[in-house]
Design a protein around this motif. Structure first.
Motif, mmCIF file in Angstrom:
data_model
loop_
_atom_site.group_PDB
_atom_site.id
_atom_site.type_symbol
_atom_site.label_atom_id
_atom_site.label_comp_id
_atom_site.label_asym_id
_atom_site.label_seq_id
_atom_site.Cartn_x
_atom_site.Cartn_y
_atom_site.Cartn_z
ATOM 1 N N LEU A 57 0.828 -1.212 0.000
ATOM 2 C CA LEU A 57 0.000 0.000 0.000
ATOM 3 C C LEU A 57 0.857 1.256 0.000
ATOM 4 C CD1 LEU A 57 -2.690 -1.146 2.603
ATOM 5 C CD2 LEU A 57 -2.977 -0.976 0.120
ATOM 6 N N LYS A 58 1.902 1.265 0.813
ATOM 7 C CA LYS A 58 2.794 2.438 0.873
ATOM 8 C C LYS A 58 3.600 2.582 -0.418
ATOM 9 C CE LYS A 58 2.471 4.280 5.131
ATOM 10 N NZ LYS A 58 2.317 5.715 5.468
ATOM 11 N N GLY A 59 3.944 1.437 -1.025
ATOM 12 C CA GLY A 59 4.673 1.505 -2.286
ATOM 13 C C GLY A 59 3.856 2.155 -3.380
ATOM 14 N N ARG A 60 2.561 1.944 -3.345
ATOM 15 C CA ARG A 60 1.676 2.524 -4.366
ATOM 16 C C ARG A 60 1.316 3.970 -4.052
ATOM 17 N NH1 ARG A 60 -2.145 -1.404 -7.395
ATOM 18 N NH2 ARG A 60 -0.589 -2.956 -7.972
ATOM 19 N N ASP A 61 1.247 4.281 -2.789
ATOM 20 C CA ASP A 61 0.900 5.645 -2.381
ATOM 21 C C ASP A 61 1.716 5.988 -1.141
ATOM 22 O OD1 ASP A 61 -0.179 8.052 -1.637
ATOM 23 O OD2 ASP A 61 -2.226 7.326 -1.343
ATOM 24 N N PRO A 62 2.922 6.557 -1.326
ATOM 25 C CA PRO A 62 3.781 6.863 -0.180
ATOM 26 C C PRO A 62 3.137 7.808 0.830
ATOM 27 C CG PRO A 62 5.046 6.966 -2.216
ATOM 28 C CD PRO A 62 3.595 6.844 -2.608
ATOM 29 N N GLN A 63 2.139 8.581 0.407
ATOM 30 C CA GLN A 63 1.458 9.492 1.317
ATOM 31 C C GLN A 63 0.262 8.851 2.023
ATOM 32 O OE1 GLN A 63 2.710 12.533 2.004
ATOM 33 N NE2 GLN A 63 4.377 11.893 0.639
ATOM 34 N N ALA A 64 0.002 7.602 1.712
ATOM 35 C CA ALA A 64 -1.131 6.927 2.359
ATOM 36 C C ALA A 64 -0.922 6.871 3.870
ATOM 37 C CB ALA A 64 -1.285 5.519 1.798
ATOM 38 N N ARG A 65 -2.011 6.936 4.590
ATOM 39 C CA ARG A 65 -1.968 6.793 6.052
ATOM 40 C C ARG A 65 -2.646 5.467 6.394
ATOM 41 N NH1 ARG A 65 -0.821 9.346 10.594
ATOM 42 N NH2 ARG A 65 -1.979 8.785 12.485
ATOM 43 N N ILE A 66 -1.915 4.581 7.059
ATOM 44 C CA ILE A 66 -2.418 3.240 7.357
ATOM 45 C C ILE A 66 -2.701 3.100 8.843
ATOM 46 C CG2 ILE A 66 -1.880 0.777 7.327
ATOM 47 C CD1 ILE A 66 -0.165 1.261 4.880
ATOM 48 N N GLY A 67 -3.940 2.766 9.149
ATOM 49 C CA GLY A 67 -4.343 2.402 10.506
ATOM 50 C C GLY A 67 -4.652 0.919 10.547
ATOM 51 N N VAL A 68 -4.406 0.285 11.680
ATOM 52 C CA VAL A 68 -4.629 -1.153 11.808
ATOM 53 C C VAL A 68 -5.491 -1.432 13.028
ATOM 54 C CG1 VAL A 68 -3.569 -3.424 12.010
ATOM 55 C CG2 VAL A 68 -2.381 -1.624 10.744
ATOM 56 N N VAL A 69 -6.610 -2.115 12.816
ATOM 57 C CA VAL A 69 -7.422 -2.612 13.922
ATOM 58 C C VAL A 69 -6.790 -3.919 14.381
ATOM 59 C CG1 VAL A 69 -9.670 -3.523 14.612
ATOM 60 C CG2 VAL A 69 -9.536 -1.546 13.083
ATOM 61 N N ALA A 70 -6.412 -3.974 15.656
ATOM 62 C CA ALA A 70 -5.627 -5.118 16.110
ATOM 63 C C ALA A 70 -5.807 -5.322 17.606
ATOM 64 C CB ALA A 70 -4.151 -4.888 15.803
ATOM 65 N N PRO A 71 -5.637 -6.568 18.072
ATOM 66 C CA PRO A 71 -5.664 -6.813 19.522
ATOM 67 C C PRO A 71 -4.451 -6.182 20.190
ATOM 68 C CG PRO A 71 -5.068 -8.809 18.318
ATOM 69 C CD PRO A 71 -5.468 -7.799 17.296
ATOM 70 N N ALA A 72 -4.557 -5.944 21.497
ATOM 71 C CA ALA A 72 -3.511 -5.217 22.218
ATOM 72 C C ALA A 72 -2.161 -5.910 22.132
ATOM 73 C CB ALA A 72 -3.926 -5.040 23.676
ATOM 74 N N TRP A 73 -2.127 -7.250 22.128
ATOM 75 C CA TRP A 73 -0.848 -7.955 22.134
ATOM 76 C C TRP A 73 -0.007 -7.634 20.907
ATOM 77 C CZ3 TRP A 73 0.197 -10.569 17.832
ATOM 78 C CH2 TRP A 73 -0.864 -11.096 17.087
ATOM 79 N N GLU A 120 4.301 -1.522 16.072
ATOM 80 C CA GLU A 120 5.142 -0.351 16.307
ATOM 81 C C GLU A 120 6.522 -0.493 15.687
ATOM 82 O OE1 GLU A 120 5.033 -0.031 20.519
ATOM 83 O OE2 GLU A 120 3.182 1.152 20.559
ATOM 84 N N ARG A 121 6.918 -1.719 15.354
ATOM 85 C CA ARG A 121 8.215 -1.943 14.700
ATOM 86 C C ARG A 121 8.094 -1.935 13.170
ATOM 87 N NH1 ARG A 121 12.255 -3.846 18.082
ATOM 88 N NH2 ARG A 121 11.730 -3.284 20.236
ATOM 89 N N MET A 122 6.919 -1.610 12.650
ATOM 90 C CA MET A 122 6.700 -1.539 11.209
ATOM 91 C C MET A 122 6.610 -0.078 10.797
ATOM 92 S SD MET A 122 3.825 -4.514 10.664
ATOM 93 C CE MET A 122 4.068 -6.205 11.242
ATOM 94 N N ASP A 123 7.531 0.360 9.952
ATOM 95 C CA ASP A 123 7.575 1.761 9.548
ATOM 96 C C ASP A 123 6.336 2.190 8.773
ATOM 97 O OD1 ASP A 123 10.086 2.041 10.680
ATOM 98 O OD2 ASP A 123 11.142 1.539 8.819
ATOM 99 N N GLU A 124 5.632 1.237 8.193
ATOM 100 C CA GLU A 124 4.487 1.575 7.337
ATOM 101 C C GLU A 124 3.217 1.880 8.120
ATOM 102 O OE1 GLU A 124 7.549 -0.843 5.647
ATOM 103 O OE2 GLU A 124 6.151 -1.373 7.259
ATOM 104 N N VAL A 125 3.156 1.480 9.390
ATOM 105 C CA VAL A 125 1.928 1.632 10.179
ATOM 106 C C VAL A 125 1.939 2.978 10.889
ATOM 107 C CG1 VAL A 125 0.574 0.724 12.104
ATOM 108 C CG2 VAL A 125 1.669 -0.848 10.478
ATOM 109 N N ASP A 126 0.900 3.767 10.648
ATOM 110 C CA ASP A 126 0.803 5.101 11.231
ATOM 111 C C ASP A 126 -0.033 5.137 12.504
ATOM 112 O OD1 ASP A 126 2.126 6.764 9.043
ATOM 113 O OD2 ASP A 126 0.587 5.704 7.891
ATOM 114 N N GLU A 127 -0.925 4.169 12.656
ATOM 115 C CA GLU A 127 -1.849 4.212 13.793
ATOM 116 C C GLU A 127 -2.337 2.809 14.106
ATOM 117 O OE1 GLU A 127 -6.376 5.968 14.673
ATOM 118 O OE2 GLU A 127 -5.244 6.635 12.911
ATOM 119 N N VAL A 128 -2.470 2.494 15.402
ATOM 120 C CA VAL A 128 -3.039 1.219 15.824
ATOM 121 C C VAL A 128 -4.327 1.502 16.587
ATOM 122 C CG1 VAL A 128 -2.703 -0.896 17.154
ATOM 123 C CG2 VAL A 128 -0.750 0.164 15.973
ATOM 124 N N ALA A 129 -5.406 0.906 16.137
ATOM 125 C CA ALA A 129 -6.702 1.027 16.816
ATOM 126 C C ALA A 129 -6.948 -0.265 17.571
ATOM 127 C CB ALA A 129 -7.810 1.289 15.794
#
Length: 338
Positions: free
Chosen positions: A29-45, A51-60
């Protein structure tokens, strides 16, 4: 500068290995649109991994127990995400996983059909398992157009987790680790015993590696502490770290190891993404379906007539796919790398 990229919400998977493999989608996704903002819905664990992935901007964070429907927390999360995203990609194939993007009224909602969730998705894809024959391919395909994904012939970016050297220094001191070159061992496999190489084999290998001048670090969760003790008991330079580290710590400890001996597990994928040489042992599962996503790996798989069966427990009661895979074979592969 005004942000112009697409705002994309990804509903992430519930397993460690799958979450690591999801980074291939984020990279796409970032390769296709470097300005894209990526949020991820994920469990707390999973937040320490994300947080170790440079492509992820937000964790919900979605705080729902395993197997729970969690209507109230899903509705609250959806309300907090409303009008903040242009597109959603739903990686799990369950009905409930598609609920948050629907309730958040995200305009475009992409996912594979399944579990009667037709109404929750409006960019619906049919899963051709023959074409999309790997988990990571299925994840990346949902970030492409349906036409691009149809052939199964597209690039799969490799996961790469960022290392924290400050945390690693603190870990080495707290855990009493030595200056010897290190080999990691991951004896656990959450799926079941049909994926677990015998503990006696891990111990035999550990004894020889110590004689070869290595330090051995046994990694896993609290459930693996007993297995770690079986491997480490009475052996100098073998550290049972199961249950003593966070998931983010495992990234740093693995990145610091020369090699890792592991079952087909979540930590196998963490090791591959951390850049460690992987010795991957497969039993009931298939390296064709969930391979370590790195060129720096050797797969140990006997391909018996009865495998892969994908069962949690050996249906024939012998687990020969693992028992006939000797410690000597894995030791030779480790020594070949020096």
């Amino acid at each position: 500068m005004v942000e112009t990229g697409e705002r994309i919400l990804v509903v992430g998977p519930s397993w460690v290995g799958d979450m690591v493999m999801a980074q291939s989608l984020f990279k796409t996704l970032k390769g296709r649109d470097p300005q894209a903002r990526i949020g991820v819905v994920a469990p707390a664990w999973s937040q320490p991994i994300l947080e170790r992935m440079d492509e992820v901007d937000e964790v919900a964070g979605l705080e729902v127990g395993h197997g729970e429907f969690g209507w109230a927390p899903r509705r609250r999360l959806a309300a907090s995400l409303r009008e903040r995203f242009d597109r959603a990609i739903v990686l799990p194939r369950s009905w409930k996983s598609a609920l948050v993007p629907f309730l958040a009224r995200i305009p475009r909602r992409t996912g594979f059909l399944g579990e009667q969730r037709y109404a929750l998705l409006n960019d619906r894809r049919r899963l051709d398992k023959a074409v999309l024959d790997q988990t990571v391919k299925r994840f990346v395909a949902l970030g492409l157009t349906a036409e691009e994904a149809a052939t199964g012939d597209f690039a799969i970016p490799r996961p790469a987790l960022r290392r924290d050297d400050v945390n690693l220094t603190a870990l080495r001191e707290r855990l009493g680790l030595s200056e010897r070159p290190a080999i990691a061992m991951m004896p656990g496999a959450e799926y079941g015993p049909a994926k677990q190489w015998p503990l006696a084999y891990f111990r035999t290998l550990a004894e020889t590696l110590v004689d070869d001048g290595y330090e051995v670090r046994v990694l896993g969760g609290p459930k693996d502490a007993g297995a770690g003790e079986t491997i480490a008991a009475g052996l100098g330079h073998v550290h049972n770290l199961c249950g003593q580290t966070r998931l983010a710590d495992a990234v740093d400890l693995l990145a610091d190891c020369r090699q890792a001996v592991t079952n087909d597990s979540g930590l196998m994928h963490v090791a591959a993404a951390a850049g460690t040489r992987v010795q991957a042992v497969y039993g009931s599962s298939s390296p064709a379906y969930t391979p370590p996503l790195t060129d720096n790996a050797e797969v140990h798989y006997l391909a018996l007539d009865c495998s892969p069966c994908f069962e949690r427990n050996c249906p024939l009661g012998h687990t020969n796919c693992l028992k006939q895979l000797s410690p000597a074979r894995v030791l030779a592969a480790i020594r070949a790398e020096g």
